[in-house]
Design a protein around this motif. Structure first.
Motif, PDB file in Angstrom:
ATOM      1  N   VAL A 329       0.876  -1.190   0.070  1.00 63.15           N
ATOM      2  CA  VAL A 329       0.110   0.161  -0.209  1.00 63.15           C
ATOM      3  C   VAL A 329       0.794   1.199  -0.067  1.00 63.15           C
ATOM      4  CG1 VAL A 329      -1.748   1.335   1.273  1.00 63.15           C
ATOM      5  CG2 VAL A 329      -1.848  -1.103   1.172  1.00 63.15           C
ATOM      6  N   ILE A 330       1.801   1.313   0.696  1.00 59.50           N
ATOM      7  CA  ILE A 330       2.777   2.463   0.876  1.00 59.50           C
ATOM      8  C   ILE A 330       3.585   2.672  -0.577  1.00 59.50           C
ATOM      9  CG2 ILE A 330       5.088   3.161   1.651  1.00 59.50           C
ATOM     10  CD1 ILE A 330       4.294   1.594   4.377  1.00 59.50           C
ATOM     11  N   SER A 331       3.817   1.700  -1.228  1.00 55.79           N
ATOM     12  CA  SER A 331       4.575   1.684  -2.483  1.00 55.79           C
ATOM     13  C   SER A 331       3.630   2.327  -3.487  1.00 55.79           C
ATOM     14  CB  SER A 331       5.181   0.340  -2.850  1.00 55.79           C
ATOM     15  OG  SER A 331       4.144  -0.619  -3.082  1.00 55.79           O
ATOM     16  N   ALA A 332       2.231   1.611  -3.427  1.00 52.01           N
ATOM     17  CA  ALA A 332       1.410   2.109  -4.245  1.00 52.01           C
ATOM     18  C   ALA A 332       1.043   3.653  -4.175  1.00 52.01           C
ATOM     19  CB  ALA A 332      -0.078   1.447  -4.217  1.00 52.01           C
ATOM     20  N   ALA A 333       1.099   4.194  -3.085  1.00 49.48           N
ATOM     21  CA  ALA A 333       0.701   5.432  -2.671  1.00 49.48           C
ATOM     22  C   ALA A 333       1.897   6.538  -3.030  1.00 49.48           C
ATOM     23  CB  ALA A 333       0.542   5.757  -1.124  1.00 49.48           C
TER      24      ALA A 333
END
Length: 487
Positions: A329-333
């Motif tokens: 999720v962090i990388s997607a953001a």
């Protein structure tokens, strides 16, 4: 879970059937060279393999949108399932495909330039400013969410401002470098990760058999919000933009239109990436619906979108998988935030006529943009519910841009098919009317207080605004057609 799996199946069928119809309406030309070939510059116009372009497009449009947005939308009950499925097929995927392909046909030009071509220079200048504002708010949102996730799940003793500074530093580096230096090499890996992460939650559904509500069991109502001041219409359609319909996507599609090797890949990349995003959004909405429901095993009152990501991951998965999920999720953001900044840089370059092959010119634009983003972020972090406030305003701006883009595409289709297939523009006219009504209603709900004194006033006023816009559109179409017939 019947509603959930049916929704997945409908989304896939939407790509296979409706996607083909939209492709036929547009009319691809597989012999026409793309901007990646005719305007190659080793900076933004770079030829890439189709599978790479697909994964980068998915990351660019996804981010935390189909995750945190879907989670917050799930507070409105299973109405969120219906909006994700049907909004994605008939609005979002059509919007993304046609905006991407029209950009492709016009040398990969950015969104405001497209609007200017069909709606005039005044609209182009307004859209340049508006799109820049949207992209700046997007960067702010996509710094806040990953910084919160990292601080709460991995470094609880560290100030969130340290992670904000680190993320901003990465954004500057990523937007300054050629698109194939970081984005072209690393982002496909993150694209796979976000898909695997969603599949892991589906496996949790199968293993743990949580009670995911069905659309027919009376759950088409607010579940975690009070209905007063939080009506499903329009707030559901503002909360869930990415995953159903998002104007931000039209700022990202031109980035990939500059890397596409052939028009035949437009449907799998633009339409297909949106359908995959819809599937991801439906998965997270279903998970959140369980945790927001009466059978939730944990307390979720007051939890924000990023908080819920940690709750879902840590409850269902072993520590190692939970860490991977949260990191996904962090990388997607982060990967969406930096491409938003890249889009902002390119639009600002159009405004000031600064060629972006020069490092000096890129710095002249990037540093002021980062300064503005930082100022907005510091002001908003002082509020207790900062993420939700930023997200709702971003959602409204997002959908306003979707409105303008859908009307522009509708105008394009009406003018292009003025002699044959006269009314094909209905494929974008209907979603344009619907989302116009949503956007017109929102300020009356959010800034006004009509719930007790005049509960129907926001909807009546929004209906009048929508009708006026429709009449203006019809007048423009007839004027253009009469001019063409008189020639």
């Amino acid at each position: 879970m019947i509603s959930f799996f049916t929704g997945i199946a409908v989304l896939i069928l939407g790509y296979l059937i409706y996607g083909k119809i939209i492709e036929k309406v547009f009319g691809i030309n597989t012999l026409k060279p793309t901007p990646a070939i005719t305007k190659a510059d080793d900076m933004d116009y770079v030829l890439m393999k189709p599978w790479k372009v697909f994964l980068i497009q998915l990351l660019n449009i996804a981010g935390v949108g189909p995750i945190c947005g879907a989670i917050m939308g799930a507070r409105f009950g299973t109405a969120s399932f219906l909006w994700i499925v049907f909004g994605c097929i008939f609005a979002g995927a059509v919007h993304d495909y046609l905006s991407g392909m029209i950009s492709l046909r016009h040398k990969g030009c950015s969104l405001p330039e497209l609007h200017g071509r069909y709606q005039g220079n005044v609209i182009k200048q307004i859209l340049r400013v508006f799109t820049l504002i949207l992209l700046i708010v997007t960067v702010v949102s996509f710094v806040t969410a990953p910084a919160q996730l990292i601080t709460k799940n991995f470094t609880p003793g560290m100030s969130i401002y340290i992670w904000i500074a680190i993320i901003f530093g990465y954004y500057i580096m990523a937007t300054m470098l050629p698109i194939n230096t970081i984005i072209g090499k690393i982002y496909p890996i993150f694209g796979v990760l976000i898909i695997v992460m969603a599949l892991a939650i589906v496996m949790a559904f199968v293993i743990y058999q949580p009670h995911i509500p069905e659309v027919w069991d009376g759950s088409l109502v607010n579940t975690a919000y009070t209905s007063q001041g939080n009506p499903i219409f329009p707030l559901l359609f503002i909360s869930i933009s990415c995953g159903a319909l998002s104007g931000f996507h039209a700022t990202q599609s031109p980035l990939m239109a500059r890397c596409l090797p052939n028009e035949k890949y437009g449907r799998p990349i633009f339409f297909g990436a949106m359908i995959v995003e819809g599937i991801i959004a439906l998965i997270w909405a279903a998970a959140a619906a369980y945790f927001f429901g009466p059978e939730s095993p944990v307390q979720t009152a007051g939890a924000s979108g990023p908080d819920m990501v940690g709750i879902i991951a840590n409850y269902w998965f072993p520590s190692a998988i939970a860490v991977i999920t949260i990191f996904g999720v962090i990388s997607a953001a982060v990967t969406t935030g930096d491409t938003a900044l890249r889009s902002a840089r390119l639009i600002a370059a159009d405004i000031f006529h600064l060629h972006q092959k020069s490092l000096r010119n890129r710095l002249l634009i990037t540093i002021p943009l980062i300064t503005i983003c930082t100022t907005i972020l510091v002001i908003n972090l002082a509020q207790t519910n900062a993420f939700e406030i930023i997200w709702r305003h971003l959602g409204w701006l997002n959908q306003i841009l979707a409105v303008v883009t859908l009307w522009s595409i509708t105008d394009y289709l009406a003018m292009r098919h003025k002699h044959t297939r006269k009314y094909t523009y209905i494929i974008t006219l209907i979603p344009a009317l619907f989302i116009t009504m949503v956007c017109a209603t929102y300020p009356f709900i959010f800034f006004g207080n009509f719930s007790e004194t005049a509960p129907m006033l926001p909807y009546i006023a929004a209906g009048i605004i929508t009708l006026i816009i429709y009449c203006i559109f019809i007048k423009i179409v007839h004027t253009h057609r009469n001019k063409n017939l008189s020639k």
